[in-house]
Design an enzyme around this catalytic site. Sequence first.
Site, PDB file in Angstrom:
ATOM      1  N   LYS A  11      -5.112  42.593  26.174  1.00  0.00           N
ATOM      2  CA  LYS A  11      -6.040  43.623  25.247  1.00  0.00           C
ATOM      3  C   LYS A  11      -7.445  43.831  25.743  1.00  0.00           C
ATOM      4  O   LYS A  11      -7.725  43.160  26.939  1.00  0.00           O
ATOM      5  CB  LYS A  11      -5.985  42.841  23.889  1.00  0.00           C
ATOM      6  CG  LYS A  11      -4.626  42.618  22.859  1.00  0.00           C
ATOM      7  CD  LYS A  11      -4.553  41.970  21.551  1.00  0.00           C
ATOM      8  CE  LYS A  11      -3.528  41.843  21.082  1.00  0.00           C
ATOM      9  NZ  LYS A  11      -3.646  41.140  19.808  1.00  0.00           N
ATOM     10  N   TYR A  51       1.322  49.276  15.550  1.00  0.00           N
ATOM     11  CA  TYR A  51       1.066  48.321  14.812  1.00  0.00           C
ATOM     12  C   TYR A  51       1.287  48.770  13.182  1.00  0.00           C
ATOM     13  O   TYR A  51       0.935  48.303  12.314  1.00  0.00           O
ATOM     14  CB  TYR A  51      -0.392  47.900  14.686  1.00  0.00           C
ATOM     15  CG  TYR A  51      -0.980  46.732  15.814  1.00  0.00           C
ATOM     16  CD1 TYR A  51      -0.061  45.549  15.608  1.00  0.00           C
ATOM     17  CD2 TYR A  51      -1.805  47.161  16.847  1.00  0.00           C
ATOM     18  CE1 TYR A  51      -0.288  44.655  16.683  1.00  0.00           C
ATOM     19  CE2 TYR A  51      -1.871  46.237  17.651  1.00  0.00           C
ATOM     20  CZ  TYR A  51      -1.286  44.763  17.929  1.00  0.00           C
ATOM     21  OH  TYR A  51      -1.506  43.716  18.645  1.00  0.00           O
ATOM     22  N   ASN A 114      -7.969  38.649  20.529  1.00  0.00           N
ATOM     23  CA  ASN A 114      -7.377  37.465  20.733  1.00  0.00           C
ATOM     24  C   ASN A 114      -6.337  37.711  22.131  1.00  0.00           C
ATOM     25  O   ASN A 114      -5.216  36.985  22.455  1.00  0.00           O
ATOM     26  CB  ASN A 114      -6.388  37.007  19.606  1.00  0.00           C
ATOM     27  CG  ASN A 114      -5.168  37.941  19.182  1.00  0.00           C
ATOM     28  OD1 ASN A 114      -5.155  39.013  19.762  1.00  0.00           O
ATOM     29  ND2 ASN A 114      -4.454  37.619  18.177  1.00  0.00           N
ATOM     30  N   HIS A 117      -0.886  40.146  23.406  1.00  0.00           N
ATOM     31  CA  HIS A 117       0.353  40.613  22.387  1.00  0.00           C
ATOM     32  C   HIS A 117       1.475  40.140  23.142  1.00  0.00           C
ATOM     33  O   HIS A 117       1.769  40.601  24.294  1.00  0.00           O
ATOM     34  CB  HIS A 117       0.322  42.116  22.034  1.00  0.00           C
ATOM     35  CG  HIS A 117       1.494  42.331  21.453  1.00  0.00           C
ATOM     36  ND1 HIS A 117       1.929  42.227  19.865  1.00  0.00           N
ATOM     37  CD2 HIS A 117       2.802  42.662  21.720  1.00  0.00           C
ATOM     38  CE1 HIS A 117       2.799  42.588  19.562  1.00  0.00           C
ATOM     39  NE2 HIS A 117       3.735  42.971  20.860  1.00  0.00           N
ATOM     40  N   GLU A 128       9.195  48.215  21.172  1.00  0.00           N
ATOM     41  CA  GLU A 128       7.775  47.918  21.820  1.00  0.00           C
ATOM     42  C   GLU A 128       8.092  48.693  23.544  1.00  0.00           C
ATOM     43  O   GLU A 128       7.026  49.191  23.904  1.00  0.00           O
ATOM     44  CB  GLU A 128       6.905  46.935  21.700  1.00  0.00           C
ATOM     45  CG  GLU A 128       6.808  46.545  20.295  1.00  0.00           C
ATOM     46  CD  GLU A 128       6.167  45.105  19.992  1.00  0.00           C
ATOM     47  OE1 GLU A 128       5.998  44.718  18.917  1.00  0.00           O
ATOM     48  OE2 GLU A 128       6.213  44.227  20.845  1.00  0.00           O
TER      49      GLU A 128
HETATM   50  O1  DGI Z   1       1.852  38.266  16.784  1.00  0.00           O
HETATM   51  P1  DGI Z   1       0.382  37.932  16.567  1.00  0.00           P
HETATM   52  O2  DGI Z   1      -0.391  38.871  17.786  1.00  0.00           O
HETATM   53  O3  DGI Z   1       0.165  36.549  17.233  1.00  0.00           O
HETATM   54  O4  DGI Z   1       0.022  38.255  15.257  1.00  0.00           O
HETATM   55  P2  DGI Z   1       0.352  39.034  13.947  1.00  0.00           P
HETATM   56  O5  DGI Z   1       1.564  39.990  14.274  1.00  0.00           O
HETATM   57  O6  DGI Z   1       0.435  38.323  12.748  1.00  0.00           O
HETATM   58  O7  DGI Z   1      -0.793  40.094  13.974  1.00  0.00           O
HETATM   59  C1  DGI Z   1      -0.934  41.113  14.888  1.00  0.00           C
HETATM   60  C2  DGI Z   1      -2.601  41.525  15.355  1.00  0.00           C
HETATM   61  O8  DGI Z   1      -3.453  41.796  14.201  1.00  0.00           O
HETATM   62  C3  DGI Z   1      -3.411  39.983  15.851  1.00  0.00           C
HETATM   63  O9  DGI Z   1      -3.092  39.780  17.290  1.00  0.00           O
HETATM   64  C4  DGI Z   1      -4.796  40.136  15.836  1.00  0.00           C
HETATM   65  C5  DGI Z   1      -4.650  41.120  14.364  1.00  0.00           C
HETATM   66  N1  DGI Z   1      -4.828  40.040  13.135  1.00  0.00           N
HETATM   67  C6  DGI Z   1      -3.867  39.271  12.477  1.00  0.00           C
HETATM   68  N2  DGI Z   1      -4.448  38.697  11.574  1.00  0.00           N
HETATM   69  C7  DGI Z   1      -5.761  39.147  11.459  1.00  0.00           C
HETATM   70  C8  DGI Z   1      -5.918  40.009  12.355  1.00  0.00           C
HETATM   71  N3  DGI Z   1      -7.032  40.706  12.668  1.00  0.00           N
HETATM   72  C9  DGI Z   1      -8.377  40.310  12.099  1.00  0.00           C
HETATM   73  N4  DGI Z   1      -9.378  41.079  12.189  1.00  0.00           N
HETATM   74  N5  DGI Z   1      -7.990  39.288  10.969  1.00  0.00           N
HETATM   75  C10 DGI Z   1      -6.906  38.833  10.766  1.00  0.00           C
HETATM   76  O10 DGI Z   1      -6.613  37.904   9.676  1.00  0.00           O
END
Ligand code: DGI
Length: 140
Positions: A11, A51, A114, A117, A128
């Site tokens: 990312k 997303y 973070n 992905h 994807e």
């Molecule tokens: O599969 P992951 O990337 O671990 O997590 P996910 O599918 O639950 O969420 C996708 C992305 O969305 C994640 O990498 C970062 C963002 N995200 C998820 N929860 C939060 C978030 N971004 C913010 N700002 N706050 C959140 O609570």
Amino acid sequence: MAIERTFSIIKPDATERNLTGAVNAVIEKAGLRIVAQKRIRMTKGQAETFYAVHKARPFFGELVDFMTSGPVVVQVLEGEGAIAKYREVMGATDPAKAAEGTVRKLYAKSIGENSVHGSDAPETAAIEIAQFFSGNEIVG
Ligand code: DGI
């Protein structure tokens, strides 16, 4: 265990800090092979499609803005149980909760920024990968 392919994104927070190679080192050390890779600037449309499952979440706009804020490196990773293995290598979504040695523990800045992905299931991995790569770009 079966040989699988999973989709990965390095990312913008990671490319901005010049961490592509550092992330790739963790991936390769875990036994995953990078069988396709390209650096792109994601469009708003691409990020919204990618997303779409999070469309109703309060952070959706922030997420799309972040994913289009700088270059990303999209990848296909291959290996035994690659989907679950890469999720393990990435660590928890929130870096504060990620295990030692994981990419997110090592490099992620926050739950939003973070660093990586990884697909969460075979069905999403296939969708994807197809969004960003044609078959002849993947060389196993
Ligand atoms: O599969 P992951 O990337 O671990 O997590 P996910 O599918 O639950 O969420 C996708 C992305 O969305 C994640 O990498 C970062 C963002 N995200 C998820 N929860 C939060 C978030 N971004 C913010 N700002 N706050 C959140 O609570």
